[in-house]
Write a protein that holds these residues in place. Sequence first.
Motif, PDB file in Angstrom:
ATOM      1  N   TRP A   1       1.099  -1.250   0.124  1.00 48.02           N
ATOM      2  CA  TRP A   1      -0.064   0.173   0.088  1.00 48.02           C
ATOM      3  C   TRP A   1       0.545   1.778  -0.108  1.00 48.02           C
ATOM      4  CZ3 TRP A   1      -4.505  -0.735  -1.427  1.00 48.02           C
ATOM      5  CH2 TRP A   1      -4.798  -1.574  -1.647  1.00 48.02           C
ATOM      6  N   MET A   2       2.194   1.398   0.695  1.00 49.11           N
ATOM      7  CA  MET A   2       2.701   2.325   0.385  1.00 49.11           C
ATOM      8  C   MET A   2       2.979   2.462  -0.718  1.00 49.11           C
ATOM      9  SD  MET A   2       2.887   4.176   3.444  1.00 49.11           S
ATOM     10  CE  MET A   2       3.929   5.181   4.141  1.00 49.11           C
ATOM     11  N   PHE A   3       3.583   1.374  -1.030  1.00 49.23           N
ATOM     12  CA  PHE A   3       4.347   1.958  -2.755  1.00 49.23           C
ATOM     13  C   PHE A   3       2.937   2.107  -3.577  1.00 49.23           C
ATOM     14  CE2 PHE A   3       5.171  -0.259  -7.362  1.00 49.23           C
ATOM     15  CZ  PHE A   3       5.697   0.019  -7.460  1.00 49.23           C
ATOM     16  N   ILE A   4       1.651   1.570  -3.751  1.00 48.57           N
ATOM     17  CA  ILE A   4       0.404   2.369  -4.122  1.00 48.57           C
ATOM     18  C   ILE A   4       0.502   3.675  -3.714  1.00 48.57           C
ATOM     19  CG2 ILE A   4      -1.853   2.143  -4.205  1.00 48.57           C
ATOM     20  CD1 ILE A   4      -0.664   0.114  -5.929  1.00 48.57           C
ATOM     21  N   LEU A   5       0.801   3.957  -2.655  1.00 49.08           N
ATOM     22  CA  LEU A   5       0.315   5.752  -2.834  1.00 49.08           C
ATOM     23  C   LEU A   5       1.998   6.911  -3.355  1.00 49.08           C
ATOM     24  CD1 LEU A   5      -0.658   8.344  -0.669  1.00 49.08           C
ATOM     25  CD2 LEU A   5       0.792   7.152   0.958  1.00 49.08           C
ATOM     26  N   PHE A   6       2.935   5.648  -3.604  1.00 47.36           N
ATOM     27  CA  PHE A   6       3.498   5.792  -4.172  1.00 47.36           C
ATOM     28  C   PHE A   6       3.683   6.322  -5.496  1.00 47.36           C
ATOM     29  CE2 PHE A   6       7.520   5.879  -7.334  1.00 47.36           C
ATOM     30  CZ  PHE A   6       8.725   6.384  -6.977  1.00 47.36           C
TER      31      PHE A   6
ATOM     32  N   GLY B   1     -13.511  -8.945 -10.903  1.00 50.76           N
ATOM     33  CA  GLY B   1     -12.252  -8.708 -11.042  1.00 50.76           C
ATOM     34  C   GLY B   1     -10.993  -8.588  -9.973  1.00 50.76           C
ATOM     35  N   SER B   2     -11.379  -7.478 -10.447  1.00 58.24           N
ATOM     36  CA  SER B   2     -10.888  -6.203 -10.024  1.00 58.24           C
ATOM     37  C   SER B   2     -11.538  -5.964  -7.870  1.00 58.24           C
ATOM     38  CB  SER B   2     -11.332  -4.465 -10.466  1.00 58.24           C
ATOM     39  OG  SER B   2     -10.698  -4.417 -12.041  1.00 58.24           O
ATOM     40  N   LEU B   3     -12.465  -6.247  -7.798  1.00 56.81           N
ATOM     41  CA  LEU B   3     -13.230  -6.259  -6.578  1.00 56.81           C
ATOM     42  C   LEU B   3     -12.504  -7.172  -6.103  1.00 56.81           C
ATOM     43  CD1 LEU B   3     -16.557  -5.198  -6.521  1.00 56.81           C
ATOM     44  CD2 LEU B   3     -14.415  -4.140  -6.029  1.00 56.81           C
ATOM     45  N   VAL B   4     -12.477  -8.600  -6.360  1.00 57.04           N
ATOM     46  CA  VAL B   4     -11.535  -9.678  -5.505  1.00 57.04           C
ATOM     47  C   VAL B   4     -10.014  -9.488  -5.668  1.00 57.04           C
ATOM     48  CG1 VAL B   4     -11.100 -11.694  -6.487  1.00 57.04           C
ATOM     49  CG2 VAL B   4     -13.121 -11.283  -6.567  1.00 57.04           C
ATOM     50  N   LEU B   5      -9.459  -9.319  -6.030  1.00 60.42           N
ATOM     51  CA  LEU B   5      -7.969  -9.097  -6.013  1.00 60.42           C
ATOM     52  C   LEU B   5      -7.643  -7.725  -5.267  1.00 60.42           C
ATOM     53  CD1 LEU B   5      -6.179  -8.356  -9.314  1.00 60.42           C
ATOM     54  CD2 LEU B   5      -5.759  -9.824  -7.403  1.00 60.42           C
ATOM     55  N   LEU B   6      -8.843  -6.630  -4.755  1.00 57.87           N
ATOM     56  CA  LEU B   6      -8.873  -5.500  -4.657  1.00 57.87           C
ATOM     57  C   LEU B   6      -8.973  -6.328  -2.716  1.00 57.87           C
ATOM     58  CD1 LEU B   6      -9.025  -2.815  -3.043  1.00 57.87           C
ATOM     59  CD2 LEU B   6     -11.106  -2.234  -3.425  1.00 57.87           C
ATOM     60  N   VAL B   7     -10.196  -7.195  -2.385  1.00 58.82           N
ATOM     61  CA  VAL B   7     -10.024  -8.233  -1.047  1.00 58.82           C
ATOM     62  C   VAL B   7      -8.504  -8.223  -0.608  1.00 58.82           C
ATOM     63  CG1 VAL B   7     -11.583  -9.651  -0.203  1.00 58.82           C
ATOM     64  CG2 VAL B   7     -12.566  -8.034  -1.018  1.00 58.82           C
ATOM     65  N   PHE B   8      -8.785  -9.579  -1.971  1.00 55.92           N
ATOM     66  CA  PHE B   8      -7.247 -10.248  -1.282  1.00 55.92           C
ATOM     67  C   PHE B   8      -6.140  -9.091  -0.858  1.00 55.92           C
ATOM     68  CE2 PHE B   8      -8.626 -13.936  -4.123  1.00 55.92           C
ATOM     69  CZ  PHE B   8      -8.986 -14.169  -3.788  1.00 55.92           C
ATOM     70  N   PHE B   9      -6.221  -7.712  -1.684  1.00 50.69           N
ATOM     71  CA  PHE B   9      -5.183  -7.079  -1.114  1.00 50.69           C
ATOM     72  C   PHE B   9      -4.896  -6.741  -0.156  1.00 50.69           C
ATOM     73  CE2 PHE B   9      -4.158  -6.241  -5.846  1.00 50.69           C
ATOM     74  CZ  PHE B   9      -2.891  -6.970  -6.055  1.00 50.69           C
ATOM     75  N   ILE B  10      -5.629  -6.666   0.250  1.00 54.65           N
ATOM     76  CA  ILE B  10      -6.622  -6.176   1.918  1.00 54.65           C
ATOM     77  C   ILE B  10      -6.165  -6.915   2.520  1.00 54.65           C
ATOM     78  CG2 ILE B  10      -8.540  -4.580   3.075  1.00 54.65           C
ATOM     79  CD1 ILE B  10      -9.798  -3.206   0.533  1.00 54.65           C
ATOM     80  N   MET B  11      -6.457  -8.066   2.843  1.00 53.96           N
ATOM     81  CA  MET B  11      -6.845  -8.823   3.593  1.00 53.96           C
ATOM     82  C   MET B  11      -4.873  -9.278   4.419  1.00 53.96           C
ATOM     83  SD  MET B  11      -9.175 -12.449   2.037  1.00 53.96           S
ATOM     84  CE  MET B  11      -8.302 -13.635   2.666  1.00 53.96           C
ATOM     85  N   SER B  12      -5.089  -9.695   5.778  1.00 50.95           N
ATOM     86  CA  SER B  12      -3.574  -9.554   6.621  1.00 50.95           C
ATOM     87  C   SER B  12      -3.374 -11.406   6.196  1.00 50.95           C
ATOM     88  CB  SER B  12      -3.734 -10.065   7.213  1.00 50.95           C
ATOM     89  OG  SER B  12      -4.767 -11.259   8.220  1.00 50.95           O
ATOM     90  N   GLY B  13      -1.927 -11.317   5.956  1.00 56.45           N
ATOM     91  CA  GLY B  13      -1.249 -12.690   5.043  1.00 56.45           C
ATOM     92  C   GLY B  13      -1.499 -13.680   6.246  1.00 56.45           C
ATOM     93  N   THR B  14      -1.042 -14.898   6.028  1.00 58.54           N
ATOM     94  CA  THR B  14      -0.979 -16.248   6.919  1.00 58.54           C
ATOM     95  C   THR B  14      -0.198 -15.992   7.726  1.00 58.54           C
ATOM     96  OG1 THR B  14       0.494 -17.650   5.015  1.00 58.54           O
ATOM     97  CG2 THR B  14      -1.924 -17.134   5.687  1.00 58.54           C
ATOM     98  N   ARG B  15      -0.065 -16.148   9.148  1.00 61.98           N
ATOM     99  CA  ARG B  15       0.324 -15.925   9.425  1.00 61.98           C
ATOM    100  C   ARG B  15       1.530 -17.542   9.747  1.00 61.98           C
ATOM    101  NH1 ARG B  15       0.806 -12.024  10.024  1.00 61.98           N
ATOM    102  NH2 ARG B  15      -0.394  -9.957  10.316  1.00 61.98           N
ATOM    103  N   GLY B  16       2.814 -17.180  10.194  1.00 63.37           N
ATOM    104  CA  GLY B  16       3.521 -18.016  10.272  1.00 63.37           C
ATOM    105  C   GLY B  16       4.036 -18.233   8.064  1.00 63.37           C
ATOM    106  N   PRO B  17       4.789 -19.382   8.458  1.00 57.81           N
ATOM    107  CA  PRO B  17       5.245 -19.521   7.257  1.00 57.81           C
ATOM    108  C   PRO B  17       4.594 -19.909   6.476  1.00 57.81           C
ATOM    109  CG  PRO B  17       6.844 -21.133   8.818  1.00 57.81           C
ATOM    110  CD  PRO B  17       5.588 -19.723   9.303  1.00 57.81           C
TER     111      PRO B  17
END
Length: 144
Positions: free
Chosen positions: A24-29, A110-126
Amino acid sequence: MEWMLLPLRRYARFSGRSRPKEYWMFILFLLLCFIAIAIVEGLLGLSTTEHWARHGPWWFDSGYRTRGGPLTGLFGLAILIPWLAVAVRRLHDSDRSGFWLLIIFFPLIGSLVLLVFFIMSGTRGPNRFGPDPVEAGEPEFARS
């Protein structure tokens, strides 16, 4: 500022994971850069502005549409690979393949699905794409 430029340092690295903050900081840039380029192109007269007006029996509609010029196109082309790389790494953070980016070809959904994926937090741990970037600590620039 360092978070904004981190994807440029990892220019074409499609492996690994990226934190939401990095994406998100890259998108702001990118947004700030496109605004600055639009201002420069407007001052230099490189962008094309189109005035349109439509009138019907009971209404009148008019407006302006400005399209980017050559600087916008060159910047967009130069930034395409780093954006793709950070987007793929962001999808890897939520344990999804980079091929999910192809869903953008379905216009609205497609754009909405990707937006949701980018907003979601990542999986914890490896996960299958590498260690958790939050657990791994701050990037190199923060350690010095």
